[in-house]
Design a protein around this motif. Structure first.
Motif, PDB file in Angstrom:
ATOM      1  N   PRO A 123      32.687  11.088  11.424  1.00  0.00           N
ATOM      2  CA  PRO A 123      32.983  12.515  11.331  1.00  0.00           C
ATOM      3  C   PRO A 123      32.127  13.296  12.324  1.00  0.00           C
ATOM      4  N   ILE A 124      32.665  14.396  12.820  1.00  0.00           N
ATOM      5  CA  ILE A 124      32.000  15.163  13.870  1.00  0.00           C
ATOM      6  C   ILE A 124      30.608  15.629  13.460  1.00  0.00           C
ATOM      7  N   GLU A 125      30.457  16.009  12.169  1.00  0.00           N
ATOM      8  CA  GLU A 125      29.142  16.503  11.717  1.00  0.00           C
ATOM      9  C   GLU A 125      28.083  15.399  11.736  1.00  0.00           C
ATOM     10  N   GLN A 126      28.503  14.122  11.735  1.00  0.00           N
ATOM     11  CA  GLN A 126      27.558  13.014  11.832  1.00  0.00           C
ATOM     12  C   GLN A 126      27.261  12.634  13.279  1.00  0.00           C
ATOM     13  N   ARG A 127      28.192  12.990  14.184  1.00  0.00           N
ATOM     14  CA  ARG A 127      27.986  12.680  15.601  1.00  0.00           C
ATOM     15  C   ARG A 127      27.127  13.733  16.312  1.00  0.00           C
ATOM     16  N   ILE A 128      27.183  14.975  15.825  1.00  0.00           N
ATOM     17  CA  ILE A 128      26.485  16.077  16.496  1.00  0.00           C
ATOM     18  C   ILE A 128      24.973  15.841  16.596  1.00  0.00           C
ATOM     19  N   PRO A 129      24.257  15.380  15.539  1.00  0.00           N
ATOM     20  CA  PRO A 129      22.807  15.167  15.674  1.00  0.00           C
ATOM     21  C   PRO A 129      22.438  14.256  16.835  1.00  0.00           C
ATOM     22  N   ASN A 130      23.199  13.174  17.022  1.00  0.00           N
ATOM     23  CA  ASN A 130      22.907  12.264  18.129  1.00  0.00           C
ATOM     24  C   ASN A 130      23.184  12.920  19.477  1.00  0.00           C
ATOM     25  N   LEU A 131      24.236  13.722  19.547  1.00  0.00           N
ATOM     26  CA  LEU A 131      24.567  14.423  20.799  1.00  0.00           C
ATOM     27  C   LEU A 131      23.483  15.432  21.165  1.00  0.00           C
ATOM     28  N   LEU A 132      22.983  16.145  20.178  1.00  0.00           N
ATOM     29  CA  LEU A 132      21.974  17.174  20.430  1.00  0.00           C
ATOM     30  C   LEU A 132      20.639  16.574  20.870  1.00  0.00           C
ATOM     31  N   ARG A 133      20.393  15.344  20.461  1.00  0.00           N
ATOM     32  CA  ARG A 133      19.108  14.725  20.772  1.00  0.00           C
ATOM     33  C   ARG A 133      18.895  14.559  22.273  1.00  0.00           C
TER      34      ARG A 133
ATOM     35  N   GLN B  75      27.486  24.666  24.355  1.00  0.00           N
ATOM     36  CA  GLN B  75      28.854  24.291  23.976  1.00  0.00           C
ATOM     37  C   GLN B  75      28.896  23.779  22.526  1.00  0.00           C
ATOM     38  N   VAL B  76      27.909  22.957  22.166  1.00  0.00           N
ATOM     39  CA  VAL B  76      27.855  22.425  20.796  1.00  0.00           C
ATOM     40  C   VAL B  76      27.667  23.559  19.798  1.00  0.00           C
ATOM     41  N   HIS B  77      26.762  24.500  20.140  1.00  0.00           N
ATOM     42  CA  HIS B  77      26.510  25.618  19.227  1.00  0.00           C
ATOM     43  C   HIS B  77      27.761  26.482  19.056  1.00  0.00           C
ATOM     44  N   GLY B  78      28.450  26.694  20.163  1.00  0.00           N
ATOM     45  CA  GLY B  78      29.700  27.463  20.086  1.00  0.00           C
ATOM     46  C   GLY B  78      30.715  26.791  19.196  1.00  0.00           C
ATOM     47  N   PHE B  79      30.781  25.457  19.287  1.00  0.00           N
ATOM     48  CA  PHE B  79      31.704  24.704  18.443  1.00  0.00           C
ATOM     49  C   PHE B  79      31.327  24.855  16.964  1.00  0.00           C
ATOM     50  N   LEU B  80      30.005  24.813  16.676  1.00  0.00           N
ATOM     51  CA  LEU B  80      29.551  24.950  15.288  1.00  0.00           C
ATOM     52  C   LEU B  80      29.979  26.290  14.702  1.00  0.00           C
ATOM     53  N   ILE B  81      29.846  27.347  15.497  1.00  0.00           N
ATOM     54  CA  ILE B  81      30.214  28.684  15.020  1.00  0.00           C
ATOM     55  C   ILE B  81      31.711  28.779  14.768  1.00  0.00           C
ATOM     56  N   SER B  82      32.492  28.243  15.726  1.00  0.00           N
ATOM     57  CA  SER B  82      33.967  28.360  15.617  1.00  0.00           C
ATOM     58  C   SER B  82      34.543  27.485  14.525  1.00  0.00           C
ATOM     59  N   SER B  83      33.804  26.425  14.152  1.00  0.00           N
ATOM     60  CA  SER B  83      34.334  25.495  13.146  1.00  0.00           C
ATOM     61  C   SER B  83      33.716  25.688  11.765  1.00  0.00           C
ATOM     62  N   SER B  84      32.900  26.703  11.621  1.00  0.00           N
ATOM     63  CA  SER B  84      32.218  27.018  10.357  1.00  0.00           C
ATOM     64  C   SER B  84      31.165  25.994   9.960  1.00  0.00           C
ATOM     65  N   LEU B  85      30.881  25.007  10.858  1.00  0.00           N
ATOM     66  CA  LEU B  85      29.835  24.043  10.551  1.00  0.00           C
ATOM     67  C   LEU B  85      28.444  24.694  10.601  1.00  0.00           C
ATOM     68  N   ALA B  86      28.379  25.872  11.213  1.00  0.00           N
ATOM     69  CA  ALA B  86      27.106  26.581  11.303  1.00  0.00           C
ATOM     70  C   ALA B  86      26.617  27.058   9.939  1.00  0.00           C
ATOM     71  N   GLN B  87      27.513  27.051   8.946  1.00  0.00           N
ATOM     72  CA  GLN B  87      27.101  27.488   7.611  1.00  0.00           C
ATOM     73  C   GLN B  87      26.130  26.487   6.973  1.00  0.00           C
TER      74      GLN B  87
END
Length: 549
Positions: free
Chosen positions: A7-17, A26-38
């Motif tokens: 799942p994308i929320e599990q892949r993001i930590p490795n990408l951010l590292r 770009q990742v932060h923008g995706f988080l905001i647009s997908s409500s994962l920023a909550q």
């Protein structure tokens, strides 16, 4: 399951590292647009990565966009500031966190103690320690290790030892660090006691104890420990080479050096430095050339030793070869190598090249200025040396007693009598430096060279030091310049009480008698040298075999 299928929320930590700043946005923008920023965990990783990349403003933008920021996000911003070296900012965030009534956790305290250690802010760290103690976080290993490191970095040995004793399980690295703290302050008894209590030791443990003995000049104990070591590395051997060399046993030091299986540049530098410190300049230069044949890449310390050897041997040819073929762009090595080059050229007679090096040196320290002033004086350019001293004062550098000794020497050799007297008289008043006997010697030499023998003798009588052989020698030199044998005989009577070797003054006196055709007196003076068993160092010259270079 493959990484792509997570799942994308599990892949993001490795990408951010490992992402760049552009990818982070770009990742932060995706988080905001997908409500994962909550979810507070993912934005906190964005905050931490932005701070790690040095983009603190962007990290704060993400941080303050959360209303209110979660403890994870506070920790992320503090951790990011710590890892990017913004320790003061991390402490300010911690203070603001407390003002808002938030409760730090173990991760907060760990990074705060680390920031306090980096800034050596022991008092702030102690206050935070009290808070952690009340909250019960001080027993958590992550926090306790950070606290120990804080007190170690702040040289608060008593507090560091309390933390050390509080650990129920101590890793070998912790033992080594506590022992190194004792070694650092020269408390070898405590270090050895800790060493003996260690349940197990590694090569770092042995090397730390070995360094401690060498530090306090207990070479015999260092030798015994070295023989007991179950495992030695290049560090162990290099430390012992330096220790043995410091006792004057260069043969023993060289024997051990040759036995080191894999020598690094530090090992070579240690042996080179030992030779140059003991005046074995030919051996130092031979070792440097051998180092080149082994393909070891020299560093700045290597070049300083090699150039020092060239300077004392008067070997301009080898010095130039080192300069142009090995050092090349010496500017990248800074003032240390620049000063060594300058001194090499000056001592080998090429004062113009020395001055060009001096002009090109970007960040000149006081030692660099001192060497150039003295070099100009020795080469008979006293006025240039005095002008350089004036330029040095305009640079607002902190002058030292060697600076003033160099400029007094320049005045003496340049005939600048009044300028020299003025500088000497202003030493304590203007420069806050108490004249040593060497400064008085320069002043006496200055007056004698100007044929002001009576003034020089008055300085000798009034100075707060017992005259040594160099002072009397300068006064006797003034007598020779005036050919005043009567005054010289008076000086010689006072020299009888000096315990130092004074072959030079007896030679001066003998030559003065001979110049006045007082041959019997000249002969008697020469006989005194034998009667008093005064030795005279014979002159010598060095010849460089160009075919061996």
């Amino acid at each position: 399951m493959s990484f792509a299928s997570l799942p994308i929320e599990q892949r993001i930590p490795n990408l951010l590292r490992h992402c760049t700043f552009e990818q982070l946005k770009q990742v932060h923008g995706f988080l905001i647009s997908s409500s994962l920023a909550q979810h507070p965990a993912l934005p906190s990783l964005c905050i931490r990565r932005a701070a790690e990349l040095g983009k603190t403003e962007h990290a704060e933008l993400i941080f303050f966009s959360s209303n209110p920021p979660h403890i994870l996000q506070w920790n992320a911003l503090i951790r990011g500031c710590f890892q990017s070296g913004q320790h003061k900012k991390a402490l300010n965030l911690f203070h603001e966190m407390l003002q808002r009534g938030l409760t730090p956790n173990e991760f907060t305290y760990s990074d705060i103690f680390a920031s306090c250690g980096a800034l050596e802010e022991c008092e702030i760290g102690k206050k935070a320690h009290c808070r952690a103690l009340k909250a019960g976080f001080d027993l958590i290993p992550l926090v306790a290790i950070s606290l120990f490191n804080l007190y170690a970095a702040s040289s608060s040995l008593v507090d560091a030892r309390k933390m050390f004793d509080g650990f129920s399980m101590k890793a070998i690295g912790l033992w080594n660090k506590m022992m190194s703290l004792y070694v650092g302050i020269g408390d070898i008894l405590s270090a050895r006691k800790l060493f003996d209590e260690m349940p197990e030791r590694d090569v770092v443990s042995w090397n730390t104890m070995l360094s401690g003995y060498v530090r306090v000049k207990q070479v015999d104990k260092a030798k015994n420990l070295f023989q007991e070591m179950p495992e030695r590395n290049v560090f162990s051997c290099t430390v012992m080479v330096g220790a043995i060399a410091d006792t004057g046993d260069l043969i023993g030091a060289r024997r051990l050096f040759d036995e080191i299986p894999e020598r690094n540049v530090v090992s070579w530098n240690c042996m080179l430095s030992a030779y140059t410190r003991r005046g074995r300049f030919k051996q130092a230069l031979d070792l440097f050339l051998q180092m080149q044949s082994f393909g070891i890449l020299p560093d700045g310390f290597t070049f300083v030793s090699a150039l020092t050897a060239c300077a004392h041997l008067g070997d301009l040819k080898t010095g130039k070869w080192i300069h142009w073929h090995l050092i090349g762009n010496w500017l990248c090595f800074g003032a240390i190598v620049g000063t060594a080059l300058m001194e090499m050229y000056a001592k080998c007679g090429d004062i113009d090249s020395a001055f060009r090096i001096f002009i090109k040196t970007a960040k000149k320290d006081v030692f660099c200025w001192n060497v150039m002033i003295k070099a100009l004086a020795i080469h008979g350019r006293g006025n240039d040396a005095f002008q350089l001293f004036a330029s040095m004062r305009k640079e607002k550098l902190q002058l030292n007693d060697f600076t003033l000794m160099s400029v007094l020497f320049a005045c003496s050799h340049g005939g600048l009598v009044e300028q020299g007297r003025q500088i000497f008289e202003s030493m304590e008043r203007e420069f806050m430096i108490k004249p040593r006997i060497e400064h008085y010697g320069c002043l006496i030499d200055l007056l004698c060279r100007a044929n002001r023998l009576e003034e020089a003798y008055q300085v000798v009588k009034e100075m707060p030091y017992r005259p040594d052989i160099l002072v009397w020698g300068a006064l006797l030199g003034g007598c020779r310049a005036r050919n005043d044998t009567t005054f010289a005989e008076k000086v010689m009577e006072m020299i009888q009480d000096v315990d130092e070797n004074g072959s030079g003054v007896y030679s001066i006196m003998s030559n003065m008698y001979a110049a006045s055709n007082q041959w019997s007196e000249a002969q008697r003076t020469r006989e005194r040298i034998n009667d008093r068993r005064i030795w005279k160092t014979p002159g010598c010259s060095s010849v460089i075999d160009a075919s061996a270079i």
